[in-house]
Design an enzyme around this catalytic site. Sequence first.
Site, PDB file in Angstrom:
ATOM      1  N   LYS A   1     -58.085 -16.607 -67.918  1.00 51.83           N
ATOM      2  CA  LYS A   1     -59.437 -17.071 -67.597  1.00 51.83           C
ATOM      3  C   LYS A   1     -59.560 -17.119 -66.085  1.00 51.83           C
ATOM      4  CE  LYS A   1     -63.243 -18.380 -69.648  1.00 51.83           C
ATOM      5  NZ  LYS A   1     -63.817 -17.931 -70.931  1.00 51.83           N
TER       6      LYS A   1
ATOM      7  N   GLY B   1     -77.742 -25.513 -76.542  1.00 54.12           N
ATOM      8  CA  GLY B   1     -77.706 -24.438 -75.563  1.00 54.12           C
ATOM      9  C   GLY B   1     -78.868 -23.490 -75.816  1.00 54.12           C
ATOM     10  N   PHE B   2     -79.098 -22.598 -74.884  1.00 52.61           N
ATOM     11  CA  PHE B   2     -80.103 -21.546 -75.097  1.00 52.61           C
ATOM     12  C   PHE B   2     -79.655 -20.302 -74.349  1.00 52.61           C
ATOM     13  CE2 PHE B   2     -82.495 -21.813 -70.985  1.00 52.61           C
ATOM     14  CZ  PHE B   2     -81.865 -22.947 -70.470  1.00 52.61           C
ATOM     15  N   GLY B   3     -78.326 -20.157 -74.230  1.00 55.71           N
ATOM     16  CA  GLY B   3     -77.751 -19.029 -73.509  1.00 55.71           C
ATOM     17  C   GLY B   3     -77.356 -17.916 -74.449  1.00 55.71           C
TER      18      GLY B   3
ATOM     19  N   VAL C   1     -74.661 -17.267 -76.305  1.00 50.74           N
ATOM     20  CA  VAL C   1     -74.100 -17.534 -77.633  1.00 50.74           C
ATOM     21  C   VAL C   1     -75.191 -18.037 -78.582  1.00 50.74           C
ATOM     22  CG1 VAL C   1     -72.380 -18.851 -78.915  1.00 50.74           C
ATOM     23  CG2 VAL C   1     -71.843 -18.044 -76.619  1.00 50.74           C
TER      24      VAL C   1
ATOM     25  N   ASP D   1     -68.580 -15.002 -68.775  1.00 50.17           N
ATOM     26  CA  ASP D   1     -68.613 -16.330 -69.409  1.00 50.17           C
ATOM     27  C   ASP D   1     -69.846 -17.011 -68.802  1.00 50.17           C
ATOM     28  OD1 ASP D   1     -67.024 -18.304 -71.157  1.00 50.17           O
ATOM     29  OD2 ASP D   1     -67.286 -19.498 -69.352  1.00 50.17           O
TER      30      ASP D   1
HETATM   31  P1  NDP Z   1     -74.721 -19.409 -70.985  1.00 51.09           P
HETATM   32  O1  NDP Z   1     -74.597 -19.838 -69.575  1.00 51.09           O
HETATM   33  O2  NDP Z   1     -75.398 -18.131 -71.314  1.00 51.09           O
HETATM   34  O3  NDP Z   1     -75.457 -20.549 -71.844  1.00 51.09           O
HETATM   35  C1  NDP Z   1     -75.107 -21.902 -71.877  1.00 51.09           C
HETATM   36  C2  NDP Z   1     -76.403 -22.667 -71.911  1.00 51.09           C
HETATM   37  O4  NDP Z   1     -76.217 -24.031 -72.251  1.00 51.09           O
HETATM   38  C3  NDP Z   1     -77.034 -22.662 -70.529  1.00 51.09           C
HETATM   39  O5  NDP Z   1     -78.406 -22.494 -70.700  1.00 51.09           O
HETATM   40  C4  NDP Z   1     -76.690 -24.042 -69.997  1.00 51.09           C
HETATM   41  O6  NDP Z   1     -77.564 -24.531 -68.995  1.00 51.09           O
HETATM   42  C5  NDP Z   1     -76.808 -24.842 -71.250  1.00 51.09           C
HETATM   43  N1  NDP Z   1     -76.107 -26.099 -71.092  1.00 51.09           N
HETATM   44  C6  NDP Z   1     -75.101 -26.413 -70.263  1.00 51.09           C
HETATM   45  N2  NDP Z   1     -74.735 -27.675 -70.432  1.00 51.09           N
HETATM   46  C7  NDP Z   1     -75.522 -28.164 -71.383  1.00 51.09           C
HETATM   47  C8  NDP Z   1     -75.607 -29.405 -72.002  1.00 51.09           C
HETATM   48  N3  NDP Z   1     -74.815 -30.402 -71.666  1.00 51.09           N
HETATM   49  N4  NDP Z   1     -76.518 -29.564 -72.983  1.00 51.09           N
HETATM   50  C9  NDP Z   1     -77.299 -28.556 -73.341  1.00 51.09           C
HETATM   51  N5  NDP Z   1     -77.278 -27.341 -72.780  1.00 51.09           N
HETATM   52  C10 NDP Z   1     -76.400 -27.165 -71.807  1.00 51.09           C
HETATM   53  O7  NDP Z   1     -73.268 -19.427 -71.569  1.00 51.09           O
HETATM   54  P2  NDP Z   1     -72.738 -18.769 -72.902  1.00 51.09           P
HETATM   55  O8  NDP Z   1     -73.757 -18.837 -73.973  1.00 51.09           O
HETATM   56  O9  NDP Z   1     -72.147 -17.445 -72.572  1.00 51.09           O
HETATM   57  O10 NDP Z   1     -71.515 -19.732 -73.239  1.00 51.09           O
HETATM   58  C11 NDP Z   1     -71.705 -20.993 -73.860  1.00 51.09           C
HETATM   59  C12 NDP Z   1     -70.368 -21.489 -74.344  1.00 51.09           C
HETATM   60  O11 NDP Z   1     -69.778 -20.538 -75.226  1.00 51.09           O
HETATM   61  C13 NDP Z   1     -69.309 -21.746 -73.252  1.00 51.09           C
HETATM   62  O12 NDP Z   1     -68.495 -22.814 -73.682  1.00 51.09           O
HETATM   63  C14 NDP Z   1     -68.502 -20.451 -73.262  1.00 51.09           C
HETATM   64  O13 NDP Z   1     -67.211 -20.632 -72.741  1.00 51.09           O
HETATM   65  C15 NDP Z   1     -68.479 -20.168 -74.748  1.00 51.09           C
HETATM   66  N6  NDP Z   1     -68.196 -18.783 -75.104  1.00 51.09           N
HETATM   67  C16 NDP Z   1     -68.982 -17.757 -74.639  1.00 51.09           C
HETATM   68  C17 NDP Z   1     -68.711 -16.469 -75.011  1.00 51.09           C
HETATM   69  C18 NDP Z   1     -69.590 -15.342 -74.616  1.00 51.09           C
HETATM   70  O14 NDP Z   1     -69.376 -14.217 -75.117  1.00 51.09           O
HETATM   71  N7  NDP Z   1     -70.587 -15.538 -73.782  1.00 51.09           N
HETATM   72  C19 NDP Z   1     -67.534 -16.128 -75.839  1.00 51.09           C
HETATM   73  C20 NDP Z   1     -66.828 -17.290 -76.356  1.00 51.09           C
HETATM   74  C21 NDP Z   1     -67.151 -18.550 -75.956  1.00 51.09           C
HETATM   75  P3  NDP Z   1     -77.063 -24.608 -67.464  1.00 51.09           P
HETATM   76  O15 NDP Z   1     -76.813 -23.200 -67.070  1.00 51.09           O
HETATM   77  O16 NDP Z   1     -78.217 -25.212 -66.755  1.00 51.09           O
HETATM   78  O17 NDP Z   1     -75.839 -25.452 -67.364  1.00 51.09           O
END
Ligand code: NDP
Length: 445
Positions: free
Chosen positions: A124, A235-237, A239, A164
């Site tokens: 990582k 979340g809204f990212g 995943v 990530d």
């Molecule tokens: P993103 O940055 O695309 O999305 C994460 C979202 O969640 C962001 O919008 C973030 O906002 C929001 N967020 C952060 N903290 C909080 C909180 N406390 N409450 C609610 N929402 C929050 O990341 P990913 O979707 O790529 O990754 C999310 C998780 O999944 C991480 O733990 C990552 O390690 C894991 N993961 C991701 C993989 C991938 O392929 N992308 C693969 C395996 C695991 P803000 O940016 O403002 O903090």
Amino acid sequence: MNVEKIMQELELKHPGEVEYLQAVREVLESIEEFYNSNPQYEKAKIIERLIEPDRVLIFKVPWEDDKGEIHVNIGYRVQFNNAIGPYKGGLRFHPSVNLSILKFLGFEQIFKNALTTLSMGGAKGGSDFNPKGKSNTEIMRFCYSFMLELWRIIGPDTDVPAGDIGVGAREIGYLYGMYRKLLMENTGVLTGKGLNYGGSLIRPEATGYGVVYFTQEMLKTRGLDIKGKKVALSGFGNVAWGAAKKLNSLGAKVITISGPDGYIYDEEGISGEKVDFMLELRASNEDIVKPYAYKFKNSVFYEGKKPWEVPCDIAIPCATQNELDKTDAENLVRNGCICVTEGANMPCTPEAIEVIQKNKLLYAPGKAANAGGVATSGLEMSQNAMKLMWSAEEVDRRLNEIMKNIHSQCVKYGTESDGYINYVKGANIAGFIKVANAMLEQGIY
Ligand code: NDP
């Protein structure tokens, strides 16, 4: 193995590395019984060799902003274990990044990657750089500077980073661009690449899709179907978006998403254009979910709250580590939730997991449930090595197969005497066996 003794020594060596110590403890406690009944591992000191990373590279990343001001961030790459294949794991750009968080993620990655059955070791990396509010050229300059150090220790058969949090297609593009310039080669040195230069179809959706495939398999063990289930996502990212897409296509109803500012409850379901809107929210510099409630009038925004207070059948935390605590788990149980699947890495606190498992809910740890992301990265590496590109259907079919296989391994090693499937134990033991046996076969170095 004596878990308490090992943990005491580790805490002395690495004081304050809370997330890393938490992740190691969770794994050790769940494999302790298995480990102690297989003395060949203790004899070779496998645990002592596994819990410390092979090496850590820490470097400064100087970069210039658009006004000509110079900034310096810290860059890291934690190469944890490569017994079964090249180091593999994402890069995270976020102000919260520190050595403890990257060691926790790298350690988890060893087991996750082993579970995929593909040949990938655990690593990582990342930086405390905050991409939010930065211009494209600032991001580009930062990524170039980051790669000016990182290139020394990566390579398609050595270490293959990916994205990530904070590292998406744009950042991977700039990182790859500098690597190509420095090395004069086009290889699969990074995954999550754009389709124009070696990326794989389905990679952006893969983690979320895999989470849903795994959930389907868990439900099947209780004769249940995902169709018609109400699902709370956080979340809204990346995943959460992939999971929402797949849940909708299978007839489930997504009722929440969340951001650091609070959560959205949409009784009508988050589908169609609403799922697409998640990408727009994510791309905005403000990075909050509140605008969803302005756009879709029947939804409600709950400021500063988490979605786990909403009655749902399935909860899928997809945001960040330790976002679902004991009280949240108690709320879920009280409201009749039957399944918690971790989309994020370590989103449930140990106290929350205890409540969930005590109440016999279906519960999947991230290292099993979200392994579809890295598995599809592995498929991207295979396509790069063969210099060809599979169709979306082909990648999706392989992803589905891999998730089913991970589920079977969890059932094999995690089923307890009362029939309850302890997916934490199952995933940790199955991942451990593959890596530990490879280490035994290769000697002690
Ligand atoms: P993103 O940055 O695309 O999305 C994460 C979202 O969640 C962001 O919008 C973030 O906002 C929001 N967020 C952060 N903290 C909080 C909180 N406390 N409450 C609610 N929402 C929050 O990341 P990913 O979707 O790529 O990754 C999310 C998780 O999944 C991480 O733990 C990552 O390690 C894991 N993961 C991701 C993989 C991938 O392929 N992308 C693969 C395996 C695991 P803000 O940016 O403002 O903090």
